[in-house]
Design an enzyme around this catalytic site. Structure first.
Site, PDB file in Angstrom:
ATOM      1  CB  SER A 228      -0.903   0.018   1.235  1.00  0.00           C
ATOM      2  OG  SER A 228      -0.146   0.312   2.401  1.00  0.00           O
ATOM      3  CG  ASP A 229       1.173   5.920  -1.311  1.00  0.00           C
ATOM      4  OD1 ASP A 229       2.127   6.089  -0.530  1.00  0.00           O
ATOM      5  OD2 ASP A 229       0.919   6.706  -2.247  1.00  0.00           O
ATOM      6  CD1 TRP A 230       4.587   6.079   4.898  1.00  0.00           C
ATOM      7  CD2 TRP A 230       4.565   4.684   3.172  1.00  0.00           C
ATOM      8  NE1 TRP A 230       5.722   5.306   4.968  1.00  0.00           N
ATOM      9  CE2 TRP A 230       5.734   4.433   3.917  1.00  0.00           C
ATOM     10  CE3 TRP A 230       4.336   3.896   2.041  1.00  0.00           C
ATOM     11  CZ2 TRP A 230       6.663   3.452   3.586  1.00  0.00           C
ATOM     12  CZ3 TRP A 230       5.253   2.932   1.697  1.00  0.00           C
ATOM     13  CH2 TRP A 230       6.405   2.719   2.460  1.00  0.00           C
TER      14      TRP A 230
ATOM     15  N   GLY B  91      -2.610   4.151   2.858  1.00  0.00           N
ATOM     16  CA  GLY B  91      -3.565   3.898   1.788  1.00  0.00           C
ATOM     17  C   GLY B  91      -4.298   2.577   1.880  1.00  0.00           C
TER      18      GLY B  91
END
Length: 797
Positions: A225-227, A229
């Protein structure tokens, strides 16, 4: 149950592997001798931040390379690979095993605040440059994480925006760069985007994470995941996510273990994710300590800028200059260069050189001209600049976008330069028309004065050594060879997504379908300021084209041979741009012309080089929404060599034969066969034809109750709990060292952060659910959630 062998992972070890250890680390498996790894952002440099550091801008010193927006203008895969290798050496020296770069998202609209991190509006160029970088880093056993998967085309509402895109555009345009990167370079990891795609969060999107990534592309790396996200820290793993980043929730492993035992977390999915994480840890063990040399890295940063800076205009042979005698320098960017982007890509460096530093031995007179912190003209600064220009033969005028106008976290509102720079140009031009403009910006800007300039250099954001490269190009020590990787439009209203970008409160409609960038401008016959692929040189080139055959079937190939000749007496580099143009429109709507291959070659004076491209039917393929795969329509295609997508220098006809017939959408969606000059804003019905269903409009004000986990801090700001969270955040968010642009980025990230994103700050699920209850005015339920984690039972009346 006992393990059959000691190499098998226990349930707890598996659950430990699939979430981060703080902000920048993963867990390892100490029992098996597998330490966790450290990861950090790119793409300008290695942005190493201490795990306990609260200031996102206080990173370790690093070399700052040119932006991907500029490097893409090199059209040089070998150069991009070399930069990947250099960044890997530096990363290894900083005990970093995974670089969170490159970003290969398509530049759908130049207003996107993060476009400086992305390569191009074209999927082939984006994918090839991204793959080259990945090959470079991973050759040194440092992994790359390609991002943001997918349709991350805006910063506005980025955590909650719902990208509504038809299946053809999704696969043909927005997924294609990722496909190229995966198949050609096999990155260690791929990072999901914050947004939803067709109503499903990227971190939970089975179509992307399973159907496309695993089943179609056969990718075996880690999907992370993105931070902040991750939509659901448990369910996301069932849908294909391998690694939640970051994770500061202390009890996450226990939560996952319980979910696995109760069946909420699928055991097979968990095992597959843990196995992929284990393989990444095993790869990282091969990483050495690195042999990073800052001086050599600075030289590479300069070379990269030299090969990428684009000469947009050069009237009357203004450039190269024989010397800097008689020249003056005007513009604050000459003294304080804009050399990198703002946001999570920002790196600290002590190697930056300003243009005034680069020409310090020349003693060239200088005037500031404008204030970078204000957009209103300063009469005193303008007067000083005009006076200097009137006494000089030539003016080197440095213009561009201050970083507060262009940043991760928010989009631009206009493509215009600041008013004080536009008025400064007019004032100088009235006294001295011999103006060379040097532009520093991460994306295209409108240039109303373009016809009044003698020359224009676009350096985008050229890294720490960009000014030295500019100096050498101006003086002719380096022959410019950069070519635009995106179209520069004349006006904001000319952009195909004008009128519905970035969308309304998170609903982002991709009504233009495949007609992004030059695919739209060429097909709609719309004038632009500078076309895709444009870039001038001090040399002149000649091109010839030959084809090995004039016809190919399904399994055949054609070799296109291009001979390029340097018709000058200086060493130069030429970019061979190969395009395909269908002779006529068939059942399938197509762009007028598309890039199908490219290569950069170095040529000595009067020298020639021959390059061969092997063309198969997939070079002419479209994504068919009835077949749900790529396919090729029969027809005659012009194979063309261009110095831009508009400037075609040679062409040959090739017949592509295929016995498959395709369904035409001409009657229900005529605008995609005859593009409207005014764009796509008014054509909802035709867009819904491509989607195969209705667009569900926003039926509620997001700033009103009831709120949900996707409601942002800005949306709940009027509630008592929202006010309290804001007070706490803004009381601790800024440090004295932060500039206004850095504060703007931090603020934008907070305001756009959804309630579920509070997990990144270490808040557990009980507390987050309680905050949501409080925001909705359910104070008793909120207290109950915070204390017990379950909703309070209501007595029946």
């Amino acid at each position: 149950m006992k393990r059959k062998n000691k190499a098998e992972l226990t349930l707890r070890e598996k659950c430990h592997l699939v979430h981060g250890k703080g902000f920048w680390h993963t867990h390892g498996v100490s029992r098996l001798g597998l330490p966790g790894i450290e990861m950090h952002d790119g793409p300008f440099g290695v942005r190493k931040i201490n795990e306990k550091e609260k200031d996102p801008y206080n990173s370790a010193l690093s070399t700052c390379y040119p932006s991907p927006a500029l490097l893409a203008c090199s059209w040089d895969e070998s150069l991009e690979q070399e930069i990947g290798e250099a960044m890997a050496r530096e990363a290894a020296s900083k005990d970093t095993s995974l670089l969170l770069t490159p970003g290969v998202n398509i530049k759908r609209n130049p207003l996107c605040g993060r476009n400086f991190e992305y390569f191009s509006e074209d999927p082939l160029l984006s994918g090839k440059m991204g793959a080259a970088f990945i090959k470079g880093t991973q050759s040194y056993h440092v992994g790359s994480c390609v991002k943001h998967f997918a349709c991350n085309s805006q910063e506005s509402y980025r955590n909650i925006s719902n990208s509504i895109v038809d299946e053809r555009a999704l696969n043909e345009l927005y997924l294609k760069p990722f496909e190229i990167a995966v198949k050609e370079a096999n990155p260690w990891a791929i990072m999901t985007s914050y947004n939803l795609i067709n109503g499903v969060h990227a971190s939970d999107n089975e179509y992307l994470l399973k159907t496309i990534l695993r089943d179609t592309w056969h990718y075996d790396g880690v999907a992370m995941s993105d931070w902040g996200g991750t939509f659901d820290p448990v369910e996301s793993h069932n849908h294909g996510l391998d690694l939640e980043m970051p994770c500061t929730v202390k009890k996450r492993t226990g939560t996952l273990v319980r979910a696995a035992r109760t069946g909420r977390l699928d055991g097979n999915a968990l095992t597959e994710s843990a196995d992929r994480m284990r393989k990444m840890l095993e790869k990282a063990k091969k990483r050495g300590q690195g042999d990073y040399d800052p001086e050599e890295a600075h030289k590479l940063a300069k070379k990269a800028a030299e090969k990428s800076i684009v000469l947009l205009r050069n009237e009357d042979g203004m450039l190269p200059l024989s010397s800097l005698n008689g020249c003056c320098v005007i513009g604050a960017f000459a003294e304080k260069p804009r050399y990198q982007g703002n946001g999570s890509s920002f790196v600290k460096t002590n190697g930056v050189v300003s243009f005034l530093d680069a020409v310090a031995d020349k003693k060239i007179p200088y005037a500031k001209g404008y204030d970078l912190n204000h957009s209103d003209p300063d009469d005193a600064l303008v007067l000083q600049a005009v006076d200097l220009a009137s006494k000089s033969k030539k003016v080197l005028l440095f213009l561009g976008l201050p970083d507060i106008l262009e940043s991760e976290g928010y989009d631009r509102e206009t493509i215009n330069l600041p008013d004080n720079q536009l008025s400064l140009f007019d004032a100088i031009y009235s006294m001295n028309p011999n103006i060379v403009v040097i532009l520093s910006c991460g994306a295209p800007v409108a240039l109303p004065f373009v016809s009044e300039t003698k020359a224009i250099l676009a350096d985008y954001l050229a890294g720490e050594a960009g000014a030295e490269a500019i100096r050498d190009i101006l003086l002719g020590k380096v022959c410019p060879s950069g070519k635009l990787a995106e179209t520069w439009p004349l006006h904001l209203a000319d952009i195909p997504s004008f009128g519905f970008y970035p969308g309304f409160e998170g609903l982002a409609l991709y009504k233009e379908s495949i007609f992004v960038g030059y695919r739209y401008y060429l097909t709609a016959e719309k004038d632009v300021m500078f076309p895709f692929g444009h870039g001038l040189s001090y040399a002149k080139f000649g091109y010839t084209l030959s084809l090995s055959t004039d016809k190919i079937g399904r399994t055949d190939a054609c070799v296109a041979e291009v001979k390029v000749t340097n018709r000058s007496k200086r060493t130069a580099e030429a970019v061979i741009e190969l395009y395909a143009e269908p002779e006529k429109q068939g059942a399938v709507f197509k762009a007028k012309r598309t890039l199908i291959a490219f290569q950069k070659v170095a040529l000595g004076p009067s020298a020639s080089a021959t390059v061969q491209f092997t063309l198969k039917q997939d070079a002419f393929a479209h994504y068919d929404m009835d077949l749900h795969r790529f396919a090729t329509e029969s027809g005659n295609y012009k194979i063309q060599v261009g110095e831009s997508c508009e400037a075609i220098k040679a062409e040959k006809m090739l017949s592509v034969e295929n016995d498959r017939a395709f369904v035409s959408h001409r009657e229900p969606a005529p605008i995609y066969y005859a593009l409207p000059e005014e764009g796509f804003a008014q054509f909802d019905v035709e867009f819904e034809t491509l989607l195969g269903g209705k667009v569900v409009p926003m039926d509620a004000d997001r700033h009103e109750r009831p709120f949900n986990m996707d409601s942002t801090m800005a949306e709940i700001s009027w509630t008592p709990i929202g006010k309290l969270i804001r007070k706490v955040f803004y009381g601790n968010a800024f440090t004295p060292e932060m500039g206004e642009s850095q504060k703007a980025f931090v603020s934008a990230c907070f305001e756009d952060n959804p309630i579920r994103g509070l997990a990144s700050g270490g808040l557990g699920p009980k507390l987050i659910q309680g905050i949501l209850d409080f925001a909705n005015g359910n104070y008793i339920g909120g207290l109950w959630h915070m204390m017990f984690g379950k909703p309070a039972k209501r007595k029946k009346k």
